[in-house]
Scaffold this motif. Sequence first.
Motif, short mmCIF file in Angstrom:
data_model
loop_
_atom_site.label_atom_id
_atom_site.label_comp_id
_atom_site.label_asym_id
_atom_site.label_seq_id
_atom_site.Cartn_x
_atom_site.Cartn_y
_atom_site.Cartn_z
N ASP A 314 5.09 54.92 56.92
CA ASP A 314 6.01 53.99 56.25
C ASP A 314 5.29 52.66 56.09
O ASP A 314 5.21 51.86 57.03
N MET A 315 4.77 52.42 54.89
CA MET A 315 3.95 51.21 54.66
C MET A 315 4.78 49.94 54.80
O MET A 315 4.24 48.87 55.09
N THR A 348 -7.34 59.56 57.08
CA THR A 348 -8.36 59.06 56.14
C THR A 348 -7.76 58.11 55.10
O THR A 348 -8.39 57.82 54.10
N SER A 349 -6.54 57.63 55.32
CA SER A 349 -5.90 56.74 54.36
C SER A 349 -6.09 55.29 54.79
O SER A 349 -5.58 54.88 55.84
N ASP A 350 -6.83 54.54 53.98
CA ASP A 350 -7.02 53.13 54.31
C ASP A 350 -6.40 52.24 53.24
O ASP A 350 -6.92 51.20 52.90
N VAL A 351 -5.28 52.68 52.71
CA VAL A 351 -4.57 51.92 51.67
C VAL A 351 -4.24 50.52 52.17
O VAL A 351 -4.40 49.53 51.46
N PHE A 352 -3.78 50.45 53.42
CA PHE A 352 -3.38 49.15 53.95
C PHE A 352 -4.57 48.19 54.00
O PHE A 352 -4.43 47.01 53.67
N LEU A 353 -5.73 48.70 54.39
CA LEU A 353 -6.91 47.83 54.44
C LEU A 353 -7.32 47.40 53.04
O LEU A 353 -7.69 46.25 52.82
N ARG A 354 -7.26 48.33 52.08
CA ARG A 354 -7.62 47.98 50.69
C ARG A 354 -6.69 46.90 50.13
O ARG A 354 -7.13 46.01 49.42
N PRO A 787 11.62 60.74 60.29
CA PRO A 787 12.56 59.61 60.23
C PRO A 787 12.70 59.13 58.78
O PRO A 787 11.74 59.20 58.00
N SER A 788 13.87 58.65 58.44
CA SER A 788 14.07 58.16 57.07
C SER A 788 13.26 56.89 56.86
O SER A 788 13.13 56.07 57.78
N PRO A 789 12.69 56.71 55.66
CA PRO A 789 11.84 55.53 55.42
C PRO A 789 12.65 54.24 55.48
O PRO A 789 13.85 54.22 55.20
#
Length: 1005
Positions: A314-315, A348-354, A787-789
């Motif tokens: 959950d971003m 392998t998801s670095d969306v938050f860092l990008r 869990p619900s987002p």
Amino acid sequence: MVALAQSSAAGVLALLFDPEPLLKQYALKSLNSLVPQFWAEISEHIALIESLYESDELPQEAHDQAALLASKVYYYLGEYDEALSFALGAGSAFEADSRSPGAEEYVETVVSKAIDRYIKSRAAEQAGEGKIDSRLQGIIEGIFRRCIEDGEFRQAIGIALESRRLDVIKHIYEQTRDTSLLSYAMEAVLDTAFPLAYRDQVLKFLFPLFPAPNSASKSPHVYSLTRILVTLNSPDMTITFLNSLVPSQKLLAYQFAFDLVEGGGQDFLEAIRKDLPEGNEESKPVYDQLRKILLGQESIKLYLEFLKRNNKVDMLILKNTKDALEARSSIYHTALTLQNAFMHAGTTSDVFLRDNLEWLALANNWSKFSAAAAIGVIHKGHFQESMNILGPYLPAHGSGSSSGSTAYSEGGALYALGLVNAGCGSGQEVENYLRNLLKGATSEVVQHGAALGLGVAGMGGKSAEAYDDLKQTLFTDSAVAGEAAGYAMGLIMLGTADATSAEEMLTYARETQHEKIIRGLAVGLALIFYGRQEEADEMVKLLMAEKDPILRYGGVYTLALAYAGTANNAAIRQLLHVAVSDTSDDVRRAAVTSLAFLLFKNPAQVPRIVQLLSESYNPHVRCGATLALGIACAGTGLQDAVDILEPMTRDSVDFVRQGALISLGMILVEQSEASSPSLAPTRALYAKIVSDKHDDPMARFGAALGQGLIDAGGRNVTISLQSRAGSRNTSAIVGMVLFCQFWYWYPLAHCACLAFEPTGIIGLDENLKAPTFEFHSNAKPSLFAYPSPTKPPKKEAVAKVATAVLSTTAKQKAREKRKAAAEGETVASDEKKDGDVEMKGESSPRNEDVSPISGSLSNLAEGTSSPKPRKSEPSSEKLKNFSRVVSAQLAYVSFPSDSRYQPVRVVSTRPPPTASKPAKSPSAAALTAERYAGGGGILIMADTRPGEEVEYIEFETQAPPAAAGVAPAAQGPPPSAPGRHIALDESAPEADPPESFEYPFDHDT
């Protein structure tokens, strides 16, 4: 006529002095029934009774009665050993009395004392120090006989194990042919404090008794066989067993190989791979596949694919935490780094860092080290591309001569390299690279990262070369590099109990002045004695007697790791004693925390044991209690533990609150809102504490870590210190020990990812490819749902407030209009302004509801519709291959009989819950049945329709073709590298590099 109650035994006692033997015999028999009432009076004549027992004048029957009478008198006097001695002399009289009413308590006590004496006598006999009393042997044989006749087989097996009578276990199994009894014997000897040599003897005795497994019957004892092989650590026995399965049961052989990889050490798996036979034409492909599986990399690739496919992070939670925590503060930056790393571990998801390169750019010094290391946690298991992913941050051209801010990102990247390659088998290439950098580095920060990376990557490898390189780094007496070298030396020599290494480390710890080095070596010593039980007692005694509290701290962890998972009573007593008596708060806190490593196989016991400690006046003891609950009950959702921790989140001391918040995250990981009522309030508590700028920094740090742990691994991992087969999960235990050191050194918190256990069903066919298939989960979907987002806050449009127009004003305006009309003037109509509402003079009907919006009853009726009936939830759901299946859900999983693919072993060791008596919650089900959650994971599937076409799942984490050129290593911190270097996924849109900025050092906090 009512019989008068007897008030004294004097009359019967007088008969004992009569010269007639028959009267004496009658008196003895009568007194036996009077002992419970008149034992005090009879005890005055105990010497006479004993002399009658030894007399030759009386017949044998009278002898037995005299011995029984003496035994009973001594029992009531509390002299149980004397009572047993005379009971042994009573012979048939004791056996006859055991069936008489009212004698149950006496018989039970004497029998328990007989068992204790028999166990001691058996141990002495085996040591060649004496012989067992034949009368005692007779009583024990009678006990075994009665247990078997009454069907109390487990009780008989327990006595047999304690008294080392393995022949009794074999006799019981041959009579019942019940493999669950063999599994019970195996668990009993593994999970209690039997000496190592005897434990191995029992396991070697039990192993051949189990029937040969086969995929058709889905033998449930497969887990027991795996656990025995992993515990014995015997390559020869394992190879013989695998050979018996090839080629007729090759699918089962593959399944055993995957299960061995999960629980076995690197050296054990490497020895099996080397000694497996080449095989003939038919069996060679099977042995090649087994070698491939035993390397360990296949499992890692499959779990990496599972975590990437099912990532449900959950971003918005991360975004809210980032907005709430001040990024320029080092502790908050590290908190968010760890939270992001845990939530994305292995995905392998670095969306938050990008998306947050500017936030990354604010990392400074050790925060930068942690930020670089976090990339290793995110890409954990992506070993094939580790050098490409981390290439921009690694030291240029393999030299370690960096200095300044670059050294922190390079050191962190080397640590990350170790985390990515953790558990990947013989990662010689990476280990050699880290060794060379360790030797060539001049910066202690780079040495620190290289040492930690080398320790994690080579964990349990027993590499003498790596150990020597670390020792040389230690001898430079650099506090920063030496601390990491101490930890890494322990990791390399994990569980060896190597006397030379231990002596070297202890000697240096006593000589150095650096506390950091002493702490690293103290924990390193504990790692060396991992799982060695009584072999570690001498070292524990030595360390606990030290004046230096840091070495005593190491002694506590040595004791905990040596007896990890055994629930050894003596070890628990010693830790509890230290927890309330040591002069150092650190040692006391460590002693309470260490209880978790002894008791993690019995999580339901832990809340009861630490209940009082959690109310201690000493905040360090309370903090230790929080972590003990978190680690031991991790992933169980145990409500008793949550009930203790919940009030501790409001403790007056900040670090107690921090510990409680972190532990709640561990306990509630992978729980659903339906299964755990505490989940939603805990998440709300995290959000509240993180967003409260006036709260203690340590509590906010704990809340951020808790948010990361409760959603770890994209919400697809649990935290478990034992493998699916029930053996100790070595990397998880080590990871949690290192995580506990975050108290002193935040970067070590990254090691928690070693305890993350992916929870899913990953089905493979005989080619080790993943076909598409479905299976059933026979429980309501909400019980195990994600869990619900989090929902973003709604932007509410500001409604214009209606302006009230008084009735007098309206009348005034009407009069003015009439006057103007009479005078012939044209007045522009005074239109109502937006929002003006004329106030009516009439009141609304009484006792009726009026719509607050329209003010009319009719509109209210029109706007209110009858609520739609809720759709009933289905009682089961269909899941696909590579779906998340949490530990408690495994008992509900079934494969339809008409399904093309069927697993070769049972999915779960727990029986499916009955409809008549459903479990209160999945966690309750998990704790009331087997003590370990066997099942799930990687399953080899038998294809029942091999002729049909197969549809395979396409993997997303296949290695892309190598790029034409590798970008040169970046000289700056991680954030300044181009965006494409943060992630491996080259097809994703590249993030723009951050704009140049000048860091305001003057305002640094």
